[in-house]
Design an enzyme around this catalytic site. Structure first.
Site: not given
Ligand code: 5GP
Length: 142
Positions: A34-35, A97, A103, A105
């Site tokens: 995660d970046i 989300q 995905h 984590h």
């Molecule tokens: P969600 O809130 O959908 O569960 O989490 C999405 C995750 O993707 C977040 O933790 C965010 O930091 C990560 N993320 C967003 N954009 C990118 C990206 O371009 N590359 C990577 N590796 N992670 C990303």
């Protein structure tokens, strides 16, 4: 629930249209850092099959993602000298989300260190590259 959008960021990573700090790949899953890590070694595991989240995923794909998340969790515990491990998975905006490709984590934890808030801290590319190399190498022999 909206349908799957093939232009989401993780679909673009899967197609090679965007870069990622990859740590593991097989015919059904991809895992990358995660970046915006909530802790050191924060890794995302995604299925290659399109699914918006766990609500529309094929049960076998979901189960396989969790199987690989376990493999990455065990290895990350050792690589990052973690004391514990948090698994998180969000479904739909109401649950937090932000990227609409399923995905999980995988977040290594240190005793007494709280998680950074979700999506608030952008890690240095050189740090991510170094961590990804170490985790990928360990996963090759796991
Ligand atoms: P969600 O809130 O959908 O569960 O989490 C999405 C995750 O993707 C977040 O933790 C965010 O930091 C990560 N993320 C967003 N954009 C990118 C990206 O371009 N590359 C990577 N590796 N992670 C990303």
């Amino acid at each position: 629930m909206p349908s799957y959008d093939p232009n989401n960021i993780f679909a673009k990573i899967l197609r090679g249209e965007l870069p990622a700090y990859k740590v593991y790949e097989d015919d059904r899953t991809l895992a990358f850092l995660d970046i915006m890590p909530q802790a050191t070694g924060h890794t995302l595991v995604i299925p290659k099959a399109p699914a918006r989240n766990m609500l529309d995923a094929a049960p076998d794909d979901l189960a396989y993602v969790v199987k690989i998340a376990q493999k990455i969790a065990k290895t990350a515990m050792s690589v990052f000298a973690a004391d514990g491990l948090t698994l998180i998975q969000f479904n739909e905006p109401a649950a937090g989300q932000t990227v609409y490709h399923l995905h999980v984590h995988v977040i290594p934890r240190k005793e007494g260190v709280p998680l950074r808030p979700h999506g608030t801290y952008k890690e240095e590319p050189s740090v991510l590259a170094d961590q990804a190399a170490k985790l990928a190498a360990a996963l090759k022999s796991a």
